[in-house]
Design a protein around this motif. Structure first.
Motif, PDB file in Angstrom:
ATOM      1  N   ILE A  54     -18.604   2.551  -1.843  1.00  0.00           N
ATOM      2  CA  ILE A  54     -17.542   2.892  -0.912  1.00  0.00           C
ATOM      3  C   ILE A  54     -18.188   3.594   0.275  1.00  0.00           C
ATOM      4  CG2 ILE A  54     -15.409   4.191  -0.623  1.00  0.00           C
ATOM      5  CD1 ILE A  54     -14.907   3.800  -3.602  1.00  0.00           C
ATOM      6  N   ILE A 101       0.867  -1.173   0.000  1.00  0.00           N
ATOM      7  CA  ILE A 101       0.000   0.000   0.000  1.00  0.00           C
ATOM      8  C   ILE A 101       0.902   1.221   0.000  1.00  0.00           C
ATOM      9  CG2 ILE A 101      -1.784   1.225   1.273  1.00  0.00           C
ATOM     10  CD1 ILE A 101      -2.719  -1.459   2.353  1.00  0.00           C
ATOM     11  N   CYS A 133     -12.229  14.044   1.452  1.00  0.00           N
ATOM     12  CA  CYS A 133     -11.041  14.365   0.641  1.00  0.00           C
ATOM     13  C   CYS A 133     -10.110  13.160   0.485  1.00  0.00           C
ATOM     14  CB  CYS A 133     -10.244  15.506   1.271  1.00  0.00           C
ATOM     15  SG  CYS A 133     -11.028  17.114   1.104  1.00  0.00           S
ATOM     16  N   THR A 134      -9.979  12.347   1.513  1.00  0.00           N
ATOM     17  CA  THR A 134      -9.050  11.223   1.418  1.00  0.00           C
ATOM     18  C   THR A 134      -9.687  10.011   0.759  1.00  0.00           C
ATOM     19  OG1 THR A 134      -9.589  10.784   3.741  1.00  0.00           O
ATOM     20  CG2 THR A 134      -7.472  11.792   3.293  1.00  0.00           C
ATOM     21  N   GLY A 140     -11.618   5.947  -5.223  1.00  0.00           N
ATOM     22  CA  GLY A 140     -12.821   6.420  -4.561  1.00  0.00           C
ATOM     23  C   GLY A 140     -13.991   6.365  -5.527  1.00  0.00           C
ATOM     24  N   TYR A 181      -4.933   6.055   5.718  1.00  0.00           N
ATOM     25  CA  TYR A 181      -4.653   4.981   4.768  1.00  0.00           C
ATOM     26  C   TYR A 181      -3.833   3.830   5.350  1.00  0.00           C
ATOM     27  CZ  TYR A 181      -6.078   8.147   0.904  1.00  0.00           C
ATOM     28  OH  TYR A 181      -6.759   8.974   0.048  1.00  0.00           O
ATOM     29  N   ASN A 182      -3.097   4.071   6.423  1.00  0.00           N
ATOM     30  CA  ASN A 182      -2.204   3.038   6.993  1.00  0.00           C
ATOM     31  C   ASN A 182      -1.357   2.362   5.902  1.00  0.00           C
ATOM     32  OD1 ASN A 182      -2.778  -0.183   8.701  1.00  0.00           O
ATOM     33  ND2 ASN A 182      -0.990   1.122   8.759  1.00  0.00           N
ATOM     34  N   PRO A 183      -0.571   3.167   5.154  1.00  0.00           N
ATOM     35  CA  PRO A 183       0.247   2.604   4.065  1.00  0.00           C
ATOM     36  C   PRO A 183       1.523   1.970   4.618  1.00  0.00           C
ATOM     37  CG  PRO A 183       0.692   4.940   4.258  1.00  0.00           C
ATOM     38  CD  PRO A 183      -0.360   4.615   5.302  1.00  0.00           C
ATOM     39  N   ASN A 199     -13.002   9.732  -0.660  1.00  0.00           N
ATOM     40  CA  ASN A 199     -13.996   9.942  -1.714  1.00  0.00           C
ATOM     41  C   ASN A 199     -15.077   8.849  -1.706  1.00  0.00           C
ATOM     42  OD1 ASN A 199     -13.846   9.919  -5.387  1.00  0.00           O
ATOM     43  ND2 ASN A 199     -15.338  10.884  -4.074  1.00  0.00           N
ATOM     44  N   LEU A 204      -3.051   6.974  -3.704  1.00  0.00           N
ATOM     45  CA  LEU A 204      -2.886   5.701  -3.021  1.00  0.00           C
ATOM     46  C   LEU A 204      -2.914   4.587  -4.065  1.00  0.00           C
ATOM     47  CD1 LEU A 204      -2.890   4.447  -0.087  1.00  0.00           C
ATOM     48  CD2 LEU A 204      -5.341   4.102  -0.414  1.00  0.00           C
ATOM     49  N   ALA A 228     -10.427  10.724  -4.813  1.00  0.00           N
ATOM     50  CA  ALA A 228      -9.807  10.364  -3.535  1.00  0.00           C
ATOM     51  C   ALA A 228      -8.406  10.953  -3.493  1.00  0.00           C
ATOM     52  CB  ALA A 228      -9.734   8.852  -3.390  1.00  0.00           C
ATOM     53  N   GLY A 229      -7.989  11.422  -2.318  1.00  0.00           N
ATOM     54  CA  GLY A 229      -6.621  11.892  -2.136  1.00  0.00           C
ATOM     55  C   GLY A 229      -6.435  13.382  -2.354  1.00  0.00           C
ATOM     56  N   MET A 258      -2.844   0.408  -4.151  1.00  0.00           N
ATOM     57  CA  MET A 258      -2.798  -0.820  -3.354  1.00  0.00           C
ATOM     58  C   MET A 258      -2.922  -2.038  -4.237  1.00  0.00           C
ATOM     59  SD  MET A 258      -6.221  -0.226  -1.192  1.00  0.00           S
ATOM     60  CE  MET A 258      -7.744   0.332  -1.870  1.00  0.00           C
ATOM     61  N   TYR A 279      -6.162   3.590  -6.120  1.00  0.00           N
ATOM     62  CA  TYR A 279      -7.413   3.751  -5.380  1.00  0.00           C
ATOM     63  C   TYR A 279      -8.060   5.051  -5.845  1.00  0.00           C
ATOM     64  CZ  TYR A 279     -10.837   4.667  -1.794  1.00  0.00           C
ATOM     65  OH  TYR A 279     -12.006   4.953  -1.149  1.00  0.00           O
TER      66      TYR A 279
END
Lengths: 375, 375
Positions: free
Chosen positions: B196, A196, B303-304, A219, A305-307, B306, A210, A224-225, A212, A217
């Motif tokens: 989601i 991730i 924002c993160t 969304g 996100y816990n990447p 979505n 992101l 997203a992001g 993964m 990713y």
């Protein structure tokens, strides 16, 4: 993608060996391999497997003979690269664009011309290109290939992928530049993609992406992001978007220069750094606060996100070598204890090429996933 | 999961019909169906398909005869529910626990006793249970079944799933309570799970969870979504974790009560609401600021991640009806324009049952994915 990677890594290899390697049924492997042969990504060889049992035709792939085109479009430059299946840029061309020449039609023609030019120069037949991937700053609709909104390019609802497709007659996909950049930075090998990776970019804007298991990713709406407009302080400074206290009011070039110009005229972040190095305390204050908020951003990305990997990139990071270590050091004060040691903070591996590499990888993925051969 | 859902929805149905419905090869469908028959989730009927061609045996499922056990463990209560394949709680039992009785061994025995008791009362053979899912606040290792850390329970590195398994002789899985709650709130039907869903919970703590395509998003270490320790203000109030300005220093019960007690003794958030309703401006100030930061949190989650759906839940939301509308209204000032209209902000559908329902769904997913039948 997985089967293609298996052929790439273990070539020559039989269908049965692949099925064993990835624990998929021989029937399913056979079906996917036939698709790959049909679009020309994989070929049958004259060799046969030497193991026990019925002899099987071996499969091979010519890594250098199949190319994806990766394109980066930005406010001031177009970069086009021919990328092989190992993720190597075998040929590339850059073109500086005038800000006044930013109309999508002109840019689309320029891109097509650069691709044809590169193919000619390199003596590569157009039939070897499996498609064109394009990374553009802003909000992209990956299904229609439309640029929904790009502040940097000044475009709204432009069917940009179709414009390029109409000229070049190759499948064209586009996506947000940071999303494809994260894809480019993540490993090229689908088997090692149990990872991730989050990317944070700081420069004229702030954003994240992101990836993964080797996939972007997106969304629900492919936005997203977009952390530049996450809220840090509900009573903070007004952002250009009309809201208060957005993250980008703390750490973008513009935010820093606005503050600097309260003290004296400063025209670039480079100049601000020069002033800091010359011992100007106020310049240090501005840059130091930006670094603090980048460290905060790292913590906030980690919490959501816990990447296992965070790539810190963008002009603010790439152009000023001291920033990375300052931010890394500051981030220690903000990371919640259970997250300590869960991720590696690294710099970009591919640097300026990563959007091209990622865009090339994206079009390859999409052709395999969506069956663009039927277009 | 997908094939099980197809049998559940279209029963009786043939293997070939399923293959057509989900566009999977008949061979793959056949293999998965055989696994489902082996673990007793699906059975062959005496009926045959009536269409053209070779007659095919029809598959059926007895929704009520196969049950998952869903368990919620919290600081003060254990809830055990028997949940059918449609996600309905067919029987449940609650047990209030003393805070002094929080040792994991005692709780494990209590859970096992409650499951056996419910089975007896309902006249259900233990063979009908496919497994036990448990939701617990804190950081959970879903692979080993260990509670890594739970501040609420006061547990560190407890092999809790194994403790329960040793008593009840059923497969036991555990996960963070908010993660399974989000799973419980998302649709029970895998075909409609192209969605989601983000869940935000506000109460004694702050946390979030993300479910996409019917699966919990875990991140690299199953701690994705721990937004309580995301940083709002690097110079803010000291958090119990030792960092400054964490989100939870703004909006948890404790944060509000600490502020309230600067004015006068207030022992609960309910009391604080009563004071606000009685016209105390300072009580309004405290609750209003918490609502502002919940609205900020919604923007930051949007924002993160979505998401297309945000579920706002937790005691602070559930116990005080005015909060939801206040937060919804405030959030409008913080949502960045491209995200407007991209998500629905809703309340919990299953209320207090959602952790049980989600935990039951989790163990079903895991048995299907990991082949726990081979235990």
């Amino acid at each position: 993608m997985l089967i293609l990677d298996m052929v790439r890594k273990h070539r020559p290899v039989s269908r049965a060996e692949i099925a064993k390697l990835i624990r998929m049924s021989p029937t399913s492997v056979g079906r996917i391999v036939n698709d790959l042969i049909e679009i020309g990504l994989v070929k049958e060889t004259d060799q046969f497997s030497s193991g026990v049992g019925r002899k099987a035709t071996m499969l091979d792939i010519d890594v250098q003979q199949i190319l994806s085109v990766g394109v980066e479009v930005d406010r001031s430059v177009i970069q086009v690269g021919l990328v092989d299946l190992d993720g190597r840029v075998v040929a590339e061309q850059h073109h500086v664009i005038e800000r006044t020449a930013g109309q999508p039609g002109i840019i689309a023609e320029k891109i097509a011309g650069m691709i044809i030019g590169l193919a000619d120069t390199q003596g590569i037949a157009a039939s070897k290109f499996i498609g064109v991937g394009i990374g553009i700053p802003g909000i992209m609709d990956t299904i229609t290939g439309n640029v929904v909104f790009s502040a940097q390019m000044g475009w709204t609802n432009e069917p940009f992928a179709k414009m390029v497709e109409a000229i070049i007659n190759l499948p064209v996909v586009l996506d947000n530049d940071l999303k494809v950049k994260a894809l480019g930075e993540s490993s090229i090998d689908a088997m090692s993609n149990k990872e991730i990776t989050a990317l944070i970019s700081i420069g004229s804007g702030v954003g994240s992406a992101l990836v993964m298991d080797g996939k972007i990713y997106r969304g629900a709406n492919n936005i997203a992001g977009e952390i530049g407009h996450s809220t840090i302080d509900p009573n903070g400074k007004l952002c250009e978007c009309g809201k208060r206290g957005c993250l980008q009011t703390y750490i973008t070039d513009l935010a820093m220069l606005q503050e600097a110009n309260q003290i004296k005229p400063v025209s670039s972040v480079n100049e601000l750094f020069a002033l800091m190095r010359a011992g100007e305390a106020w310049a240090h204050n501005i840059i130091d606060r930006a670094c603090t908020y980048i460290a905060v951003t790292i913590n906030n990305v980690v919490c959501t996100y816990n990447p296992d990997t965070i790539i810190l990139t963008g002009d603010f990071i790439e152009n000023h070598p001291e920033v990375f270590e300052t931010v890394r050091s500051k981030s220690k004060a903000f990371i919640w204890e259970p997250f300590i040691g869960t991720f590696e903070l690294i710099r970009s591996k591919h640097g300026e090429k990563s959007v091209m590499v990622g865009a090339a990888k994206l079009v390859l993925q999409q052709r395999l996933d969506r069956g663009l051969r039927h277009k």
